[in-house]
Write an enzyme that holds these catalytic residues in place. Structure first.
Site, PDB file in Angstrom:
ATOM      1  N   GLY A 155      -7.390 -17.862  78.151  1.00 15.15           N
ATOM      2  CA  GLY A 155      -6.990 -19.068  77.430  1.00 15.15           C
ATOM      3  C   GLY A 155      -8.027 -19.448  76.395  1.00 15.15           C
ATOM      4  O   GLY A 155      -7.721 -19.685  75.230  1.00 15.15           O
ATOM      5  N   ALA A 156      -9.274 -19.466  76.822  1.00 13.41           N
ATOM      6  CA  ALA A 156     -10.336 -19.854  75.904  1.00 13.41           C
ATOM      7  C   ALA A 156     -10.461 -18.814  74.791  1.00 13.41           C
ATOM      8  O   ALA A 156     -10.672 -19.131  73.624  1.00 13.41           O
ATOM      9  CB  ALA A 156     -11.637 -19.987  76.664  1.00 13.41           C
ATOM     10  N   SER A 209      -5.606 -15.631  82.604  1.00 15.88           N
ATOM     11  CA  SER A 209      -6.670 -16.402  83.236  1.00 15.88           C
ATOM     12  C   SER A 209      -7.120 -17.510  82.294  1.00 15.88           C
ATOM     13  O   SER A 209      -6.776 -17.534  81.126  1.00 15.88           O
ATOM     14  CB  SER A 209      -7.843 -15.480  83.514  1.00 15.88           C
ATOM     15  OG  SER A 209      -8.366 -15.036  82.274  1.00 15.88           O
ATOM     16  N   LYS A 210      -7.924 -18.417  82.845  1.00  7.48           N
ATOM     17  CA  LYS A 210      -8.485 -19.484  82.016  1.00  7.48           C
ATOM     18  C   LYS A 210      -9.330 -18.883  80.903  1.00  7.48           C
ATOM     19  O   LYS A 210      -9.372 -19.374  79.796  1.00  7.48           O
ATOM     20  CB  LYS A 210      -9.378 -20.378  82.871  1.00  7.48           C
ATOM     21  CG  LYS A 210      -8.625 -21.508  83.515  1.00  7.48           C
ATOM     22  CD  LYS A 210      -9.616 -22.465  84.130  1.00  7.48           C
ATOM     23  CE  LYS A 210      -8.895 -23.393  85.083  1.00  7.48           C
ATOM     24  NZ  LYS A 210      -9.802 -24.057  85.973  1.00  7.48           N
ATOM     25  N   ARG A 211     -10.029 -17.808  81.247  1.00  9.26           N
ATOM     26  CA  ARG A 211     -10.874 -17.161  80.241  1.00  9.26           C
ATOM     27  C   ARG A 211     -10.043 -16.628  79.079  1.00  9.26           C
ATOM     28  O   ARG A 211     -10.406 -16.770  77.928  1.00  9.26           O
ATOM     29  CB  ARG A 211     -11.659 -16.021  80.877  1.00  9.26           C
ATOM     30  CG  ARG A 211     -13.056 -16.453  81.180  1.00  9.26           C
ATOM     31  CD  ARG A 211     -14.127 -15.591  80.598  1.00  9.26           C
ATOM     32  NE  ARG A 211     -14.763 -14.864  81.684  1.00  9.26           N
ATOM     33  CZ  ARG A 211     -14.494 -13.617  81.981  1.00  9.26           C
ATOM     34  NH1 ARG A 211     -13.653 -12.938  81.297  1.00  9.26           N
ATOM     35  NH2 ARG A 211     -15.083 -13.020  82.965  1.00  9.26           N
TER      36      ARG A 211
END
Ligand code: GLU
Length: 506
Positions: free
Chosen positions: A268-269, A264-266
């Site tokens: 990624g961060a 997920s993008k999360r």
């Protein structure tokens, strides 16, 4: 039978940072090319001007440099199949689109964005909640299949906005052999009439990828599995334009999954997926993102970890140098199921490579982390000895700064709780006598250790009682490598100073 020279390409769109999946595609291309004495090409697919991101192309070059996977041909390097930037190849594509129209395999469509929107609303049914421009719809739209030839001619002469769409045949089975998945087949009726040439005269990916793979004599095309659904369009275009015998062999690489499923993008961060920080704000996450490089990964570890995301050589071996990967990699051994990315495992790879590589190969990178702590290194030889001593304790490069800082700066705070409760006058006297007894000629780990222990037992102290305080004096806490190695590297004068300073404190 493979008679063509191996030529592979990495074909990114410069729309943001490079992430794990992208670099893995680079790596597999690179390994395959090297293994077959072939060419590895970088082609920049920048035909979607609306998604253009300033600096993203440079980022790709920097990234490939950092991981050490340099292309043989690229926009920067040139080559005899250039230009390698699709926006600079614009005039090439139109003739192929025109040829398809002339042969009835594609058609011109004049529909405005409003008409397309209306189509999506008007043709929406329960069975078909998001209608596409396909064989069921094309005959009700404004295109060269429904308008008279005169009307089409008139519109074109007027300069009416138009696109060229592929005319997907009805009920044909489109097949190809994927190097990872084996036989793959699609029913052509289920695929929409994709745009091939846009209103601005630029090709879409579908046309450009086929034309360029042909003109650049690509023998094998490896790309992410998200492209699998579009592959029937590409296979048809190959058949229509160049003949299927010229088509590269495809391999659709599996997705990279997070520990809990899709990345997920999360994630990624959290994990810093881009290879390294971008000096622009990622339009997709609107964040400045930290990448693997800033987190202190070594390129050797990074590519080793990536190679194993979806591939292994059939043994238990996990650590591979780039050279070994070139020798052992095989695309057929890439699993078709998603590969799970595990950040802890990535760290394990890094730790192994920190231990494996000569410290000189990452000394410069560690210096930047020390500099952030205000420490400038002047003595290279000593610095490398320090790195050698603490490398077992470093998982990511910034750990070195934590583990090595006391070699360059005396502690100003001590873990007194670890020492004070058992401190007594005998210990004060012992350390005072040690200061007197330390001779420059004894400044070697083994001699220091045997002297120290001998003096302790002569003073009626167990070595254990004075070793921990000695460590705290030198480093400030209960951590670090062998204490006599530390003293040996600090030198006599500094060791004595730290003992004296601590004796005022305790
Ligand atoms: N431009 C496409 C992308 O960025 C490339 C896919 C391919 O390698 O054919 O995903």
């Amino acid at each position: 039978m493979q008679t063509k020279k191996v030529r592979v390409r990495f074909a990114p769109s410069p729309t943001g940072g490079l992430h794990l999946g992208g670099v893995r595609t680079v790596l597999y291309n690179y390994l395959f090319a090297r293994q077959h004495q072939g060419d590895f090409i970088l082609r920049i697919e920048d035909t979607d001007q609306t998604r253009f991101v300033e600096g993203a192309e440079q980022y790709i070059y920097d990234c490939l440099n950092w991981v050490g996977l340099t292309p043989d041909e690229s926009p920067l390097k040139g080559g005899k199949f250039g230009p390698y930037r699709q926006s600079e190849r614009k005039p090439i594509y139109k003739q192929y689109a025109d040829q398809l129209v002339a042969n009835g395999q594609a058609y011109i469509a004049f529909d405005t964005p409003e008409e397309l929107e209306r189509m999506r609303v008007d043709f929406k049914t329960e069975q078909n909640p998001s209608p596409q421009y396909d064989r069921t719809v094309r005959n009700k739209m404004r295109n060269s299949l429904t308008l008279s030839p005169d009307e089409v001619k008139r519109l074109l002469e007027q300069g009416a906005r138009h696109v060229i769409r592929i005319k997907m045949p009805e009920n044909e089975t489109i097949r190809f052999t994927d190097m990872i998945r084996g036989e793959v087949e699609f029913n052509s009726s289920l695929v929409d009439d994709k745009v091939l040439l846009k209103a601005d005269g630029m090709p879409t990916y579908h046309l450009a990828v086929v034309v360029d793979d042909y003109l650049m004599e690509i023998s094998h095309a490896f790309r992410g599995e998200e492209w699998l659904p579009s592959s029937p369009v590409h296979v048809l275009l190959w058949e229509y334009l160049f003949g299927l015998d010229k088509m590269p062999q495809w391999a659709h690489l599996p997705l990279i999954l997070g520990p809990q499923g899709k990345l997920s993008k999360r994630d990624g961060a959290k994990y810093g997926f881009p290879v390294f920080a971008m000096n622009w704000t990622d339009p997709k996450t609107s964040e400045l993102t930290e990448g693997f490089r800033e987190r202190g990964f070594l390129p050797e570890a990074f590519i080793n970890m990536l190679a194993l995301l979806g591939w292994n050589d059939g043994t238990e071996q996990e650590l591979f140098s780039k050279e070994e990967l070139v020798e052992k990699f095989s695309i057929e051994r890439v699993h078709s199921g998603g590969a799970r990315f595990d950040f802890e495992k990535a760290k394990w790879f890094n730790h192994e490579w920190i231990k494996k590589l000569p410290v000189s190969s990452y000394a410069a990178a560690v210096k930047t982390y020390l500099l952030q702590k205000g420490i400038t290194i002047t003595d290279e030889t000593r610095f490398e000895k320090v790195l050698e001593l603490v490398k077992d304790r470093a998982t990511l490069l910034p750990d070195f700064a934590e583990q090595a800082v006391f070699f360059f700066r005396a502690p100003t705070a001590w873990d007194l709780d670890a020492v004070k409760p058992k401190w007594n006058e005998a210990k004060t006297q012992f350390f005072q006598s040690v200061i007197e007894k330390f001779k420059p000629a004894d400044w070697e780990t083994v001699i220091l250790e045997s002297n120290f222990k001998e003096w302790a037992s002569a003073a009626g102290l167990k070595p254990g009682e004075v070793l921990l305080p000695f460590r705290v004096m030198l480093v400030g806490g209960k951590f670090g490598p062998h204490v006599f190695d530390i003293a040996a590297l600090l030198g006599r004068e500094e060791t004595i100073k730290r003992i004296q300073r601590f004796l005022q404190e305790v």
